[in-house]
Design a protein around this motif. Structure first.
Motif, PDB file in Angstrom:
ATOM      1  N   PRO A  86      54.412 101.679 -22.653  1.00  0.00           N
ATOM      2  CA  PRO A  86      54.028 100.267 -22.854  1.00  0.00           C
ATOM      3  C   PRO A  86      55.255  99.076 -22.536  1.00  0.00           C
ATOM      4  CG  PRO A  86      54.401 101.906 -23.853  1.00  0.00           C
ATOM      5  CD  PRO A  86      54.230 102.513 -23.357  1.00  0.00           C
ATOM      6  N   ARG A  87      54.044  97.676 -22.147  1.00  0.00           N
ATOM      7  CA  ARG A  87      55.945  96.596 -23.019  1.00  0.00           C
ATOM      8  C   ARG A  87      54.557  95.729 -23.595  1.00  0.00           C
ATOM      9  NH1 ARG A  87      56.214  94.871 -16.394  1.00  0.00           N
ATOM     10  NH2 ARG A  87      56.187  97.764 -15.918  1.00  0.00           N
TER      11      ARG A  87
ATOM     12  N   PRO B 115      61.248  98.338 -18.197  1.00  0.00           N
ATOM     13  CA  PRO B 115      60.086  98.552 -17.459  1.00  0.00           C
ATOM     14  C   PRO B 115      59.719  98.340 -16.236  1.00  0.00           C
ATOM     15  CG  PRO B 115      60.386  96.907 -19.655  1.00  0.00           C
ATOM     16  CD  PRO B 115      61.513  96.922 -19.586  1.00  0.00           C
ATOM     17  N   ASP B 116      60.539  98.161 -14.978  1.00  0.00           N
ATOM     18  CA  ASP B 116      60.423  97.865 -14.059  1.00  0.00           C
ATOM     19  C   ASP B 116      61.260  98.801 -13.581  1.00  0.00           C
ATOM     20  OD1 ASP B 116      58.534  95.598 -13.739  1.00  0.00           O
ATOM     21  OD2 ASP B 116      60.499  94.258 -13.528  1.00  0.00           O
TER      22      ASP B 116
ATOM     23  N   GLY C 182      63.669  95.125 -22.959  1.00  0.00           N
ATOM     24  CA  GLY C 182      63.696  95.696 -21.512  1.00  0.00           C
ATOM     25  C   GLY C 182      64.939  95.352 -20.976  1.00  0.00           C
ATOM     26  N   PHE C 183      65.100  94.455 -21.206  1.00  0.00           N
ATOM     27  CA  PHE C 183      66.870  93.784 -20.560  1.00  0.00           C
ATOM     28  C   PHE C 183      67.909  94.646 -21.152  1.00  0.00           C
ATOM     29  CE2 PHE C 183      70.130  90.421 -20.010  1.00  0.00           C
ATOM     30  CZ  PHE C 183      69.555  91.089 -18.673  1.00  0.00           C
ATOM     31  N   THR C 184      68.081  95.163 -20.342  1.00  0.00           N
ATOM     32  CA  THR C 184      69.420  96.507 -20.654  1.00  0.00           C
ATOM     33  C   THR C 184      69.103  97.637 -20.478  1.00  0.00           C
ATOM     34  OG1 THR C 184      70.585  97.844 -22.739  1.00  0.00           O
ATOM     35  CG2 THR C 184      67.823  97.902 -22.113  1.00  0.00           C
ATOM     36  N   PHE C 185      70.623  99.019 -19.850  1.00  0.00           N
ATOM     37  CA  PHE C 185      71.199  99.660 -19.744  1.00  0.00           C
ATOM     38  C   PHE C 185      70.072 101.091 -19.725  1.00  0.00           C
ATOM     39  CE2 PHE C 185      74.148 103.302 -18.663  1.00  0.00           C
ATOM     40  CZ  PHE C 185      74.064 102.955 -16.792  1.00  0.00           C
TER      41      PHE C 185
END
Length: 377
Positions: A336-337, A327-328, A82-85
């Protein structure tokens, strides 16, 4: 006159670009074909170790082609940190895939292989494995591709490496992305080396690259007229940009060294401040420090990351929060996450500092002085 604004990561020219552009113009090969393209692809191959490379119009185009050659279909799941461009998953989503976001490891800020392993086992029990997993290199740090591949190989899930931020990074003695089915690279204007845009699709399998090349040129069938058995894209790179990229790639190694030196200087000058820490370097490789990223704990530093960013901006200094977790993002609110606390904490505290190769020592001193002054205010 106020001092010039300091930008985050502006393009930095070597001095050889004008001659390279003139040579291409004189040759007449200004379309996305000809010797400049072949030279650029060879230079990318030499820099990364990938034997087969396709020059593309952007890193996003390379990712789209990766999803095309892996035959992603509507309804397929594509997993990514999730931590990406957004470009990491946007092309797959536009193809009808369903993204699923996994948390990252706090020791590297990249996809957590242990979480991935557990989630793949659970997905296998449900009978719904992902069609692909995307590993992402972050701020010049290579993902733990060996751990990710080990988790995915058990279930036969292919791995794509989004190495848009990883050019020049190493991982256990090889270039970032090596080992993935496909790696996508970026030569956007803010990268360590730039073509003024552009990207590359890189793989060990020549068949995949040949298929991607076909799709990148509108999927034209061999015929004297325009004939198409499938639809493709206009994703080829201009010869002019390729010429710039080839010149820039020759400067990759010293530029990586310079970015690492900038990072070290920031860390040495600021690490004594309460609440300040810097992005760790993973033990499996050497990061390029494309961007210097640090964390600001407001309870100790005295202000939060956003207040510090505004303080820098008022002083004529561009900084930027680290990636907001996908996800935010409103576009993925229903996706889903698995986990997400690490990525959320990184976004709440993370700030990228000016890191350009043209950053002068006096300019870096300005950045450092504002941060130290904010802490002591």
């Amino acid at each position: 006159m106020p001092p010039a604004r300091i930008h985050l990561s502006p393009p930095h020219l070597t001095g050889g670009e004008a001659a390279a552009l003139l040579a291409v113009l004189d040759s007449g090969w200004v379309a996305p074909a000809g010797p400049a393209i072949a030279e650029f692809e060879a230079a990318v191959a030499a820099a990364t170790g990938f034997p087969h490379v396709l020059a593309t119009a952007s890193g996003t185009a390379a990712l789209h082609l990766a999803f095309r050659v892996l035959d992603i279909a509507p309804g397929d799941e594509v997993w990514a940190p999730g931590f990406t461009f957004v470009a990491t998953v946007a092309p797959a989503v536009q193809m009808g895939a369903v993204p699923r976001f996994l948390d990252v490891d706090p020791a590297s800020w990249t996809l957590d292989p242990d979480l991935l392993r557990a989630e793949l086992a659970a997905a296998a029990r449900r009978g719904r494995l992902p069609r692909a997993v995307v590993a992402v290199d972050i701020y010049g740090q290579a993902a733990d591709l060996d751990g990710i591949l080990a988790a995915c190989d058990r279930w036969g899930v292919p791995v794509v490496s989004d190495s848009a931020e990883g050019l020049g990074a190493s991982m256990r003695g090889r270039h970032a992305g090596r080992g993935a089915r496909v790696a996508a690279l970026s030569f956007n204007g803010n990268k360590i080396v730039t073509a003024g845009g552009g990207g590359a699709f890189a793989a060990d399998d020549p068949v995949l690259v040949a298929r991607a090349r076909h799709l990148a040129h509108h999927a034209k069938d061999p015929a004297p007229h325009y004939q198409h058995s499938v639809t493709g894209h206009s994703y080829a790179l201009s010869s002019l940009l390729a010429a710039v990229g080839t010149v820039q790639l020759a400067a990759l190694a010293p530029r990586v060294a310079a970015r690492r030196a900038l990072f070290d200087r920031y860390r040495d000058a600021l690490s004594d401040l309460p609440g300040i820490s810097f992005m760790p370097e993973a033990p499996w490789g050497t990061a390029t420090r494309w961007l210097t990223a640090m964390l600001v704990r407001p309870d100790r530093f005295g202000m939060d990351r956003e207040a510090l960013r505004q303080r820098l901006d008022a002083a004529g200094i561009e900084s930027r929060p680290v990636w907001k977790p996908l996800p935010d993002q409103p576009a993925f609110r229903d996706a889903p996450r698995a986990g997400g606390a690490v990525a959320a904490a990184l976004f709440a505290q993370g700030l990228c500092l000016p890191s350009g190769n043209g950053l002068a020592e006096a300019e870096q001193d300005r950045v450092i002085a504002v941060i130290r002054g904010a802490c002591l205010a």
